[in-house]
Design an enzyme around this catalytic site. Structure first.
Site, PDB file in Angstrom:
ATOM      1  N   GLY A  46       2.425  10.088  -0.135  1.00 36.32           N
ATOM      2  CA  GLY A  46       2.808   9.583   1.178  1.00 36.32           C
ATOM      3  C   GLY A  46       2.604   8.087   1.260  1.00 36.32           C
ATOM      4  O   GLY A  46       1.779   7.513   0.535  1.00 36.32           O
ATOM      5  N   CYS A  90      -5.828   7.131  -1.415  1.00 42.39           N
ATOM      6  CA  CYS A  90      -4.852   6.322  -0.679  1.00 42.39           C
ATOM      7  C   CYS A  90      -4.361   5.215  -1.593  1.00 42.39           C
ATOM      8  O   CYS A  90      -5.160   4.592  -2.297  1.00 42.39           O
ATOM      9  CB  CYS A  90      -5.519   5.727   0.561  1.00 42.39           C
TER      10      CYS A  90
END
Ligand code: NI
Length: 159
Positions: A46, A90
């Protein structure tokens, strides 16, 4: 289509609140295309627009479940249920992972690249990715809530 630089933790744009998208035009489409290129190049699941320096409420998600890329513009979580606790990382915090508790299932309302309203419900990795990416739109990073944050070997970059 282009690969954009991913801003890393410490950059102020990762801590700002992104603004809603109002125009569903060619500029939006080319930003979405760049986000997809950047996501796949980085082997991520993502990416949120502020991670490449655009303070707009846009995320792209591909959890590699065969459904391909999902583009979410102005996304909003309508409902969540249950709980899951697991590892998270992340692209803006390379080389680390931590344990994060998230809802196990979410229903998210968003617009597609043409401005059409859509709704999706999903669980597990989908729910985790949606929560993680939507947090980016409000200047939040998973390291704010992670437990056991630890260094991991960075993945070999595709050349
Ligand atoms: Ni992230």
């Amino acid at each position: 289509m282009a690969i954009r630089k991913i801003f890393e933790n410490g950059d102020p744009c990762l801590r700002k609140t992104s603004k809603p998208v109002l125009l569903f035009d060619d500029r939006l489409h080319s930003l979405l295309d760049d986000m997809a290129d950047t996501l796949y190049k980085a082997n991520g699941v993502g990416l949120a627009a502020p991670q490449i320096g655009f303070l707009k409420r846009i995320v792209v998600i591909d959890i590699l479940d065969g459904n391909g890329l999902i583009e979410m513009i102005n996304p909003k979580i309508l409902a969540c249920s249950g709980e899951q606790t697991g590892p998270e990382g992340c692209l803006s915090v390379p080389g680390f992972q931590g344990t994060v508790t998230r809802p196990n299932s979410v229903t998210v309302l968003f617009q597609d690249r043409n401005g059409e309203t859509r709704q999706m419900t999903g669980s597990e990795l989908f729910a985790r990715a949606v929560c993680h990416e939507l947090d980016h739109l409000d200047g939040k990073l998973y390291i704010d809530i992670a437990k056991n944050l630890e260094a991991v070997q960075p993945e070999e970059e595709d050349k």
